[in-house]
Design a protein around this motif. Structure first.
Motif, PDB file in Angstrom:
ATOM      1  N   SER A   1       1.109  -1.240  -0.054  1.00  0.00           N
ATOM      2  CA  SER A   1      -0.101   0.023  -0.036  1.00  0.00           C
ATOM      3  C   SER A   1       0.903   1.183  -0.177  1.00  0.00           C
ATOM      4  CB  SER A   1      -0.807   0.012   1.153  1.00  0.00           C
ATOM      5  OG  SER A   1      -1.842  -1.076   1.118  1.00  0.00           O
ATOM      6  N   LEU A   2       0.654   2.131  -0.820  1.00  0.00           N
ATOM      7  CA  LEU A   2       1.312   3.240  -1.020  1.00  0.00           C
ATOM      8  C   LEU A   2       0.591   4.823  -0.552  1.00  0.00           C
ATOM      9  CD1 LEU A   2       3.034   2.768  -4.455  1.00  0.00           C
ATOM     10  CD2 LEU A   2       3.917   2.378  -2.261  1.00  0.00           C
ATOM     11  N   SER A   3      -0.713   4.218  -0.507  1.00  0.00           N
ATOM     12  CA  SER A   3      -1.449   5.559  -0.090  1.00  0.00           C
ATOM     13  C   SER A   3      -2.854   5.151   0.825  1.00  0.00           C
ATOM     14  CB  SER A   3      -2.031   6.390  -1.463  1.00  0.00           C
ATOM     15  OG  SER A   3      -3.024   5.242  -1.913  1.00  0.00           O
ATOM     16  N   TRP A   4      -3.538   6.044   1.717  1.00  0.00           N
ATOM     17  CA  TRP A   4      -4.518   5.775   2.355  1.00  0.00           C
ATOM     18  C   TRP A   4      -5.856   5.073   1.517  1.00  0.00           C
ATOM     19  CZ3 TRP A   4      -4.072   4.881   6.990  1.00  0.00           C
ATOM     20  CH2 TRP A   4      -3.134   5.671   7.697  1.00  0.00           C
ATOM     21  N   ARG A   5      -5.648   5.502  -0.019  1.00  0.00           N
ATOM     22  CA  ARG A   5      -6.623   4.668  -0.750  1.00  0.00           C
ATOM     23  C   ARG A   5      -6.504   3.292  -0.810  1.00  0.00           C
ATOM     24  NH1 ARG A   5     -10.468   5.801  -4.344  1.00  0.00           N
ATOM     25  NH2 ARG A   5     -10.477   4.623  -6.329  1.00  0.00           N
ATOM     26  N   ASP A   6      -5.140   3.047  -1.035  1.00  0.00           N
ATOM     27  CA  ASP A   6      -4.765   1.671  -1.100  1.00  0.00           C
ATOM     28  C   ASP A   6      -5.169   1.050   0.334  1.00  0.00           C
ATOM     29  OD1 ASP A   6      -3.735   1.960  -3.719  1.00  0.00           O
ATOM     30  OD2 ASP A   6      -1.708   2.200  -3.011  1.00  0.00           O
ATOM     31  N   ARG A   7      -4.854   1.400   1.247  1.00  0.00           N
ATOM     32  CA  ARG A   7      -5.129   1.043   2.578  1.00  0.00           C
ATOM     33  C   ARG A   7      -6.655   0.723   2.840  1.00  0.00           C
ATOM     34  NH1 ARG A   7      -0.870   4.407   3.836  1.00  0.00           N
ATOM     35  NH2 ARG A   7       0.931   3.280   4.807  1.00  0.00           N
ATOM     36  N   GLY A   8      -7.466   1.786   2.175  1.00  0.00           N
ATOM     37  CA  GLY A   8      -8.741   1.408   2.339  1.00  0.00           C
ATOM     38  C   GLY A   8      -9.444   0.439   1.427  1.00  0.00           C
ATOM     39  N   ARG A   9      -8.696   0.252   0.120  1.00  0.00           N
ATOM     40  CA  ARG A   9      -9.342  -0.935  -0.643  1.00  0.00           C
ATOM     41  C   ARG A   9      -8.728  -2.165   0.013  1.00  0.00           C
ATOM     42  NH1 ARG A   9      -6.353   0.575  -6.035  1.00  0.00           N
ATOM     43  NH2 ARG A   9      -7.696  -1.132  -6.872  1.00  0.00           N
ATOM     44  N   THR A  10      -7.575  -2.163   0.404  1.00  0.00           N
ATOM     45  CA  THR A  10      -7.249  -3.499   1.311  1.00  0.00           C
ATOM     46  C   THR A  10      -8.139  -3.789   2.360  1.00  0.00           C
ATOM     47  OG1 THR A  10      -4.997  -3.165   0.644  1.00  0.00           O
ATOM     48  CG2 THR A  10      -5.216  -4.627   2.320  1.00  0.00           C
ATOM     49  N   ALA A  11      -8.635  -2.867   3.110  1.00  0.00           N
ATOM     50  CA  ALA A  11      -9.653  -3.191   3.982  1.00  0.00           C
ATOM     51  C   ALA A  11     -10.931  -3.787   3.523  1.00  0.00           C
ATOM     52  CB  ALA A  11      -9.855  -1.830   4.956  1.00  0.00           C
ATOM     53  N   GLY A  12     -11.405  -3.084   2.472  1.00  0.00           N
ATOM     54  CA  GLY A  12     -12.575  -3.571   1.966  1.00  0.00           C
ATOM     55  C   GLY A  12     -12.506  -5.015   1.417  1.00  0.00           C
ATOM     56  N   TRP A  13     -11.337  -5.314   0.994  1.00  0.00           N
ATOM     57  CA  TRP A  13     -10.873  -6.622   0.287  1.00  0.00           C
ATOM     58  C   TRP A  13     -11.035  -7.709   1.316  1.00  0.00           C
ATOM     59  CZ3 TRP A  13     -10.813 -10.108  -3.235  1.00  0.00           C
ATOM     60  CH2 TRP A  13     -10.183 -11.329  -3.055  1.00  0.00           C
ATOM     61  N   LEU A  14     -10.357  -7.443   2.578  1.00  0.00           N
ATOM     62  CA  LEU A  14     -10.382  -8.342   3.800  1.00  0.00           C
ATOM     63  C   LEU A  14     -11.790  -8.529   4.360  1.00  0.00           C
ATOM     64  CD1 LEU A  14      -7.157  -6.933   5.443  1.00  0.00           C
ATOM     65  CD2 LEU A  14      -7.332  -8.916   4.059  1.00  0.00           C
ATOM     66  N   LEU A  15     -12.369  -7.323   4.480  1.00  0.00           N
ATOM     67  CA  LEU A  15     -13.731  -7.833   5.075  1.00  0.00           C
ATOM     68  C   LEU A  15     -14.618  -8.432   4.030  1.00  0.00           C
ATOM     69  CD1 LEU A  15     -14.389  -4.278   6.598  1.00  0.00           C
ATOM     70  CD2 LEU A  15     -13.894  -6.316   7.506  1.00  0.00           C
ATOM     71  N   LEU A  16     -14.547  -8.180   2.602  1.00  0.00           N
ATOM     72  CA  LEU A  16     -15.202  -9.034   1.685  1.00  0.00           C
ATOM     73  C   LEU A  16     -14.689 -10.539   1.709  1.00  0.00           C
ATOM     74  CD1 LEU A  16     -17.300  -9.190  -0.814  1.00  0.00           C
ATOM     75  CD2 LEU A  16     -15.238  -8.794  -2.255  1.00  0.00           C
ATOM     76  N   ARG A  17     -13.386 -10.657   1.971  1.00  0.00           N
ATOM     77  CA  ARG A  17     -13.233 -12.098   1.788  1.00  0.00           C
ATOM     78  C   ARG A  17     -13.871 -12.916   3.193  1.00  0.00           C
ATOM     79  NH1 ARG A  17      -7.033 -13.957   1.812  1.00  0.00           N
ATOM     80  NH2 ARG A  17      -8.125 -15.953   1.910  1.00  0.00           N
ATOM     81  N   LEU A  18     -13.974 -12.070   4.251  1.00  0.00           N
ATOM     82  CA  LEU A  18     -14.489 -12.513   5.620  1.00  0.00           C
ATOM     83  C   LEU A  18     -16.006 -12.887   5.367  1.00  0.00           C
ATOM     84  CD1 LEU A  18     -13.698 -13.447   8.570  1.00  0.00           C
ATOM     85  CD2 LEU A  18     -14.595 -11.222   9.049  1.00  0.00           C
ATOM     86  N   ALA A  19     -16.677 -11.938   4.865  1.00  0.00           N
ATOM     87  CA  ALA A  19     -17.960 -11.933   4.462  1.00  0.00           C
ATOM     88  C   ALA A  19     -18.518 -13.029   3.549  1.00  0.00           C
ATOM     89  CB  ALA A  19     -18.709 -10.526   3.940  1.00  0.00           C
ATOM     90  N   VAL A  20     -17.684 -13.451   2.482  1.00  0.00           N
ATOM     91  CA  VAL A  20     -17.779 -14.580   1.470  1.00  0.00           C
ATOM     92  C   VAL A  20     -17.251 -15.781   2.231  1.00  0.00           C
ATOM     93  CG1 VAL A  20     -17.507 -15.253  -0.784  1.00  0.00           C
ATOM     94  CG2 VAL A  20     -17.999 -13.154  -0.226  1.00  0.00           C
ATOM     95  N   GLY A  21     -16.062 -15.505   2.985  1.00  0.00           N
ATOM     96  CA  GLY A  21     -15.627 -17.122   3.192  1.00  0.00           C
ATOM     97  C   GLY A  21     -16.028 -17.668   4.258  1.00  0.00           C
TER      98      GLY A  21
END
Length: 410
Positions: free
Chosen positions: A102-122
């Motif tokens: 992650s190089l920016s806060w936007r990258d960190r936000g997208r990473t957080a969304g990805w981790l939560l989506l993984r949890l919600a689907v997984g």
């Protein structure tokens, strides 16, 4: 019908279906570990356990998303498990999934969304992976005439043989959910873990630099090999016409030296194109200009040279490109005017580098005299912020003149 069946069953024959399934199961590991830490989680009944597994790791995942390296780890895992086919460097680059931190806060936000989506689907997929095969087994037991009551499933108190028809249904549903969820996660990975605008710009700039470098190498090969071939042809013709053993020896020595330098330039260019040599051979600079002058003299031209200023202290790009510009100008003289008298002036001061090559106009100028070589000479000058002109002057001579600014490069 055969086409429809093959379409339905094709995902079951693909390895990526099962690697995507594994990717979804891994998502519940964090919740399971959190459940062990949080006392009493697994004393819950039914779906409550899975609800705890889905909720407990959320704060930890949000905190992990702030770590730049997490995006890299998630990107690598998504590339390996969610995308089909080979996974070499070129294939991974074409997946649309980034492996940069992650190089920016936007990258960190997208990473957080990805981790939560993984949890919600997984977590639901993991729950169904456990429960649906158990349900199939319960139907099998009921078809055999046994009452069944498994944890988290409704009891079957009236067993009957017709339950055998329901045995495959939970497994079909599970496979359909696993395939659909895998495709969903692959698409989400490209969106949430795909290259950011800054990364796409960096890739574009790198690709542009490679193209420009290859174009520059092509221009250098044109200049170097063209110069060597021109000198070789003129030397061979002059040696045959002279009929003098002494002149022939000098001509062969000049051909040997020019050819050796051309081979060095060719080898360096090929190494750069293969990108397998970290430190290629040094490129010639204006401090080596005497070699060009001697090559022209050996081809039969009378060269009057005027070199002034601190040529050895010139900035590298200016000195290297200046050498190629003088080389191209001398090559054009030999190619189109033959072994005529040539005047070369190379002058450097604190503000600019000036290059000038003059020669008598040939009796019948060749059409190619303003072709690719001189066009490349002008392009070199423009890239360095300068200007180059070529053409006849008021004295009836052909003049090539270039001025390259130095003040902004120091």
């Amino acid at each position: 019908m055969s086409f429809s069946l093959s379409t339905v069953f094709r995902p079951l024959t693909r390895a990526v279906t099962y690697t995507r399934w594994l990717h979804q199961l891994i998502a519940s590991v964090a919740g399971t570990l959190a459940g062990f830490v949080h006392g009493g989680t697994f004393r819950s009944t039914g779906m409550e356990v899975w609800l705890w597994i889905a909720v407990l790791p959320v704060p930890v995942l949000l905190a992990a998303a702030l770590i730049p390296a997490v995006r890299r780890v998630e990107g690598l895992q998504a590339q390996l498990l969610l995308t089909p086919g080979p996974h070499g460097p070129e294939e991974r680059a074409g997946t649309g999934i980034s492996t940069s931190p992650s190089l920016s806060w936007r990258d960190r936000g997208r990473t957080a969304g990805w981790l939560l989506l993984r949890l919600a689907v997984g977590v639901p997929v993991s729950a169904l992976t456990v429960q649906l095969p158990v349900l199939s087994f319960a139907f099998l037991q009921a078809a055999a005439g046994h009452r069944t009551h498994f944890r988290g499933l409704p009891a079957i108190d009236a067993p009957h043989g017709w339950y055998a028809l329901l045995v495959p249904l939970p497994l079909v549903v599970l496979l359909a959910i696993a395939v659909s969820a895998g495709s969903l996660m692959a698409a989400a990975a490209r969106r949430l873990l795909g290259p950011s605008a800054a990364e796409r710009l960096a890739v574009l700039e790198a690709r542009t630099e490679r193209i420009l470098e290859h174009n520059r190498l092509a221009q250098e090969l044109h200049d170097s090999i063209g110069h060597a071939l021109t000198v070789t042809v003129l030397q061979a013709g002059a040696a045959r016409a002279a009929g003098s053993p002494e002149f022939t020896d000098r001509a062969l020595a000049a051909v040997e030296e020019t050819g050796r330098q051309a081979l060095t330039d060719l080898e360096r260019a090929l190494r750069l194109l293969r990108e397998d040599v970290p430190h290629p051979a040094a490129r010639p600079v204006l401090a080596d200009a005497e070699r060009l002058l001697e090559s022209a003299r050996a081809a039969g031209s009378t060269v009057r040279a005027e070199l002034s200023g601190p040529l050895a202290a010139l900035p590298g790009p200016v000195s290297r490109e200046g050498y190629r510009m003088v080389q191209e100008a001398l090559t054009n003289v030999l190619r189109h005017a033959g072994p005529v008298p040539v005047s070369v002036r190379i002058a450097a001061d604190a503000d600019a580098l000036e290059l000038e090559v003059r020669n008598p106009m040939p009796a019948s100028p060749a059409p190619a005299a303003v072709g690719r070589g001189l066009r490349g000479l002008r392009e070199r000058a423009v890239l360095l912020g300068g200007k180059a002109v070529a053409g006849p002057d008021e004295d009836g001579e052909w003049r090539v003149h270039a001025r390259l600014p130095l003040a902004r490069l120091r």
